[in-house]
Write an enzyme that holds these catalytic residues in place. Structure first.
Site, PDB file in Angstrom:
ATOM      1  N   SER A 124       0.812  -1.224   0.000  1.00  9.86           N
ATOM      2  CA  SER A 124       0.000   0.000   0.000  1.00  9.86           C
ATOM      3  C   SER A 124       0.845   1.273   0.000  1.00  9.86           C
ATOM      4  O   SER A 124       0.366   2.326  -0.378  1.00  9.86           O
ATOM      5  CB  SER A 124      -0.967  -0.008   1.191  1.00  9.86           C
ATOM      6  OG  SER A 124      -0.271   0.232   2.386  1.00  9.86           O
ATOM      7  N   LYS A 161       0.242   4.360   7.051  1.00 11.10           N
ATOM      8  CA  LYS A 161      -0.319   5.278   6.050  1.00 11.10           C
ATOM      9  C   LYS A 161       0.150   6.701   6.311  1.00 11.10           C
ATOM     10  O   LYS A 161       0.635   7.019   7.394  1.00 11.10           O
ATOM     11  CB  LYS A 161      -1.864   5.251   6.127  1.00 11.10           C
ATOM     12  CG  LYS A 161      -2.509   3.919   5.751  1.00 11.10           C
ATOM     13  CD  LYS A 161      -2.454   3.655   4.259  1.00 11.10           C
ATOM     14  CE  LYS A 161      -3.173   2.344   3.925  1.00 11.10           C
ATOM     15  NZ  LYS A 161      -2.482   1.169   4.550  1.00 11.10           N
TER      16      LYS A 161
END
Lengths: 209, 209
Positions: A124, A161
């Site tokens: 990701s 993230k």
DNA sequence: TCGAATACTGTATGTGCATACAGTTATTCG
DNA sequence: CGAATAACTGTATGCACATACAGTATTCGA
């Protein structure tokens, strides 16, 4: 399976012998230490310990005893940071279950002093140059600023993230168009920040076997 | 008194054996490891090492070898590895002009022991997760295997690329479609391999001011 | 109440290992 | 040059050790 008190005594003796003499004991030495009358007494205990996974026995080899869990903690003192692999669901970040090893880091090498290393899973953050298997140096922090890359926990899942907050709305942005942003409304949902990423270490993927 | 090279080899083997198997070797195991034809060869070396104070021998005890100085130097001598920034044209890789600092690394953290750190310039290895400003841990090597990421010098320029060789033709492949492969015909041109990449350290780009 | 562990005693047996003895070939050093 | 040291080969010898076999006593869960 748990050790009996007597077996724990034998195991402690083996450990002590290794430290004091630099090698494991023989059956005869165990016999002397515990005042047994037969080598079989020692051998029985060794087999029991091996069966329970506390030691490993190497057949036909003199002193072929190996203690499998060298010490209880890897060294309580602060001479390194723990490497956290897969974080078990529901457990705190640094639970011993998840710690794969301890590494000494030169702290000048990172933007800030890290508290632990976390192994990356998934693609990701690919476009930020963070690949699966990389180790992230993480500094424990309960809060984050916009733009920082954070280790966050949502429910049972730990994720890495980029952090963006506007009022009560937090967006956790992947660095990969295949992954949609995660939106969290702080007035209704809970978000736990485990820390912020201050460095990265990679030891694979260079074509070395 | 100092050890001979051969004696140092034997001592290194004993140390390695202790770490790997949890106990010191027997004479016979030394014989096997060094392909001797006689146990006396091993015994002679052990006596020499004992006489010089490197080990302690316990008579009549199987595997009765104790290494007296467990570590080489506990941490001394090793000031770390140099960080090489912009490599000045024409100078050797590790010329003092280019060294920006020294860092201590936990060598277990990389695929192999690095000799220096090199700061990455440019985006040519972007898709391998190697970004500008990253520090590459490089092991000095004059040769490379296919698939390894190498530090190579072509003329005055130092470059980091993936190595591919077919006969006399070497291709240095970028990990970014914007950069064309570099082709070198070894029969006509010279290619100097400075080392192979064994690790990566990043300390910026995480949104921390 | 019966089997299965635990925790031993006592005796053997064969091999794992340390170690002595007798040489050989280089290399170094006073 | 001759002696000392390093680095071995080759053969023996015997204790050090792992390990098998045969019992005994006690505890404990099924």
């Amino acid at each position: 399976m748990d050790l009996t008190p007597r077996q724990a005594e034998i195991l402690a003796f083996i450990r002590r012998h290794c430290v004091e003499h630099g090698l494991p004991p023989t059956r005869a030495e165990i016999v002397t230490a515990f005042d047994f009358r037969s080598p079989t007494a020692a051998d029985d205990h060794l087999r029991a310990l091996a069966r329970k996974g506390a030691i490993e026995l190497r057949p036909g080899v003199s002193r072929g005893i190996r203690v499998l869990e060298p010490e209880d903690p890897p060294e309580a003192a602060n001479d390194g940071v723990p490497l956290v692999g897969r974080v078990a669901a529901g457990l705190p970040m640094l639970a011993t279950e998840s710690v794969e090893g301890w590494y000494k880091l030169d702290r000048r090498m990172f933007a800030a002093e890290p508290d632990f290393l976390l192994r990356v899973q998934g693609w990701s953050m690919r476009d930020a140059g963070i690949l699966p298997g990389d180790l992230l140096a993480v500094q424990r922090r309960a809060t984050a600023r916009n733009g920082e890359i954070v280790v966050a926990r949502i429910g049972d899942e730990v994720t890495v993230k980029r952090f963006e907050r506007r009022g009560d709305l937090v967006r956790l942005l992947a660095a990969n168009p295949d992954f949609a942003p995660i939106r969290i409304d702080l007035s209704r949902e809970e978000l736990v920040i485990e820390g912020r990423v201050v460095g990265l270490v990679r030891n694979g993927g260079f074509g070395i076997s």
